[in-house]
Scaffold this active site. Structure first.
Site, short mmCIF file in Angstrom:
data_model
loop_
_atom_site.label_atom_id
_atom_site.label_comp_id
_atom_site.label_asym_id
_atom_site.label_seq_id
_atom_site.Cartn_x
_atom_site.Cartn_y
_atom_site.Cartn_z
N GLU A 1 -38.50 29.08 76.54
CA GLU A 1 -37.26 28.30 75.95
C GLU A 1 -36.78 29.16 74.55
OE1 GLU A 1 -35.38 24.03 74.42
OE2 GLU A 1 -37.09 24.25 75.73
N GLU B 1 -29.39 25.24 68.36
CA GLU B 1 -29.08 23.73 68.37
C GLU B 1 -28.26 23.23 67.30
OE1 GLU B 1 -32.99 21.85 70.88
OE2 GLU B 1 -33.52 22.94 68.91
#
Length: 266
Positions: free
Chosen positions: A143, A147
């Protein structure tokens, strides 16, 4: 025999050196032109749902810190934007909240991943843009994240996981409130590095234990639970909406096979 003067010798050597350097530079440039291409493999203005390229998560939950169920109705396309919403899932629902997740059908490898967006500003929530694959794809958990923590949208967090190993968080002070206007964010993923960008400016580079598994491109918004030290407590203030203007994925390819940019230099 009349010899050359020292000045003439030096000039000949300089000319030879310059010619050799020019040839070397030409060879390098020519080799790059022959072998390396940037190919835009995905580019969309997010004005409508592209069913051939993307799916909208519905009726499932990621569990753990994700205090929501993904709902199809929480994604809308209006005003030439994709809008992703956190809302109530009903008083008797468990979890009580609904979130939204948009993900590609395709998997992407090394390249440049970009988004133009405005995140949600509110304690306890996350707005994201990332690549992901994991056990649900019969893959290791790899990943790469951008964010926004709604508690402070003057900052953005970068992170990544390789075969489930994370703890690579880096928090960057933007110098502006990301929730107030659109900006472009992205990351360049290579075999030996990940570099994150804000409005085209390189901000941070990671070089250790870089993920290698082709991954889906994803975006989601969600409220957290049990992670108050990270997100602050969610206050239940709904609905909350993040806006996504466009996304683009540029892959790197050689004419003689495929390979990453870092192997041939920029």
């Amino acid at each position: 025999m009349v010899g050359c003067s020292q000045r003439e010798i030096n000039e000949d050597v300089i000319i030879e050196d310059q010619e050799e350097e020019a040839m070397e530079e030409h060879d390098i440039t020519e080799e790059k032109d022959l072998t390396y291409k940037e190919i835009v493999v995905l580019e969309t203005d997010l004005e409508e749902h592209d069913t051939k390229r993307f799916e909208i998560a519905n009726g499932c939950s990621n569990g753990n810190m994700f205090d929501c169920t993904w709902r199809r109705d929480n994604i809308s396309f209006e005003d030439e934007l994709m809008k992703m919403t956190i809302d109530s899932d009903g008083e008797d629902a468990s979890p009580k909240w609904s979130g939204s997740e948009y993900r590609s059908w395709d998997f992407f490898s090394y390249g440049l991943f970009e988004v133009r967006m405005k995140p949600i500003k509110n304690d306890g929530v996350v707005s994201s843009f990332f690549t992901y694959t994991g056990p649900s794809d019969n893959n290791p958990w790899d990943e790469i994240d951008i964010e926004f923590l709604g508690r402070d949208t003057s900052k953005v967090q970068f992170n990544y996981f390789t075969n489930g190993v994370g703890n690579h968080e880096y928090m960057h002070d933007l110098g502006f409130d990301a929730s107030e206007e659109f900006h472009t964010y992205g990351f360049e993923w290579l075999p030996d590095s990940i570099t994150w960008f804000v409005d085209g400016e390189a901000i941070y580079t990671a070089t250790a234990n870089i993920p290698s598994t082709p991954s889906k491109l994803m975006m989601n918004v969600w409220p957290g639970t049990g992670v108050n030290s990270w997100l602050k407590a969610f206050d239940g203030n709904v609905p909350l909406t993040a806006e996504y203007d466009w996304i683009r994925v540029t892959q790197y390819e050689w004419d003689r096979g495929t390979g990453p940019l870092s192997q041939i230099g920029k």
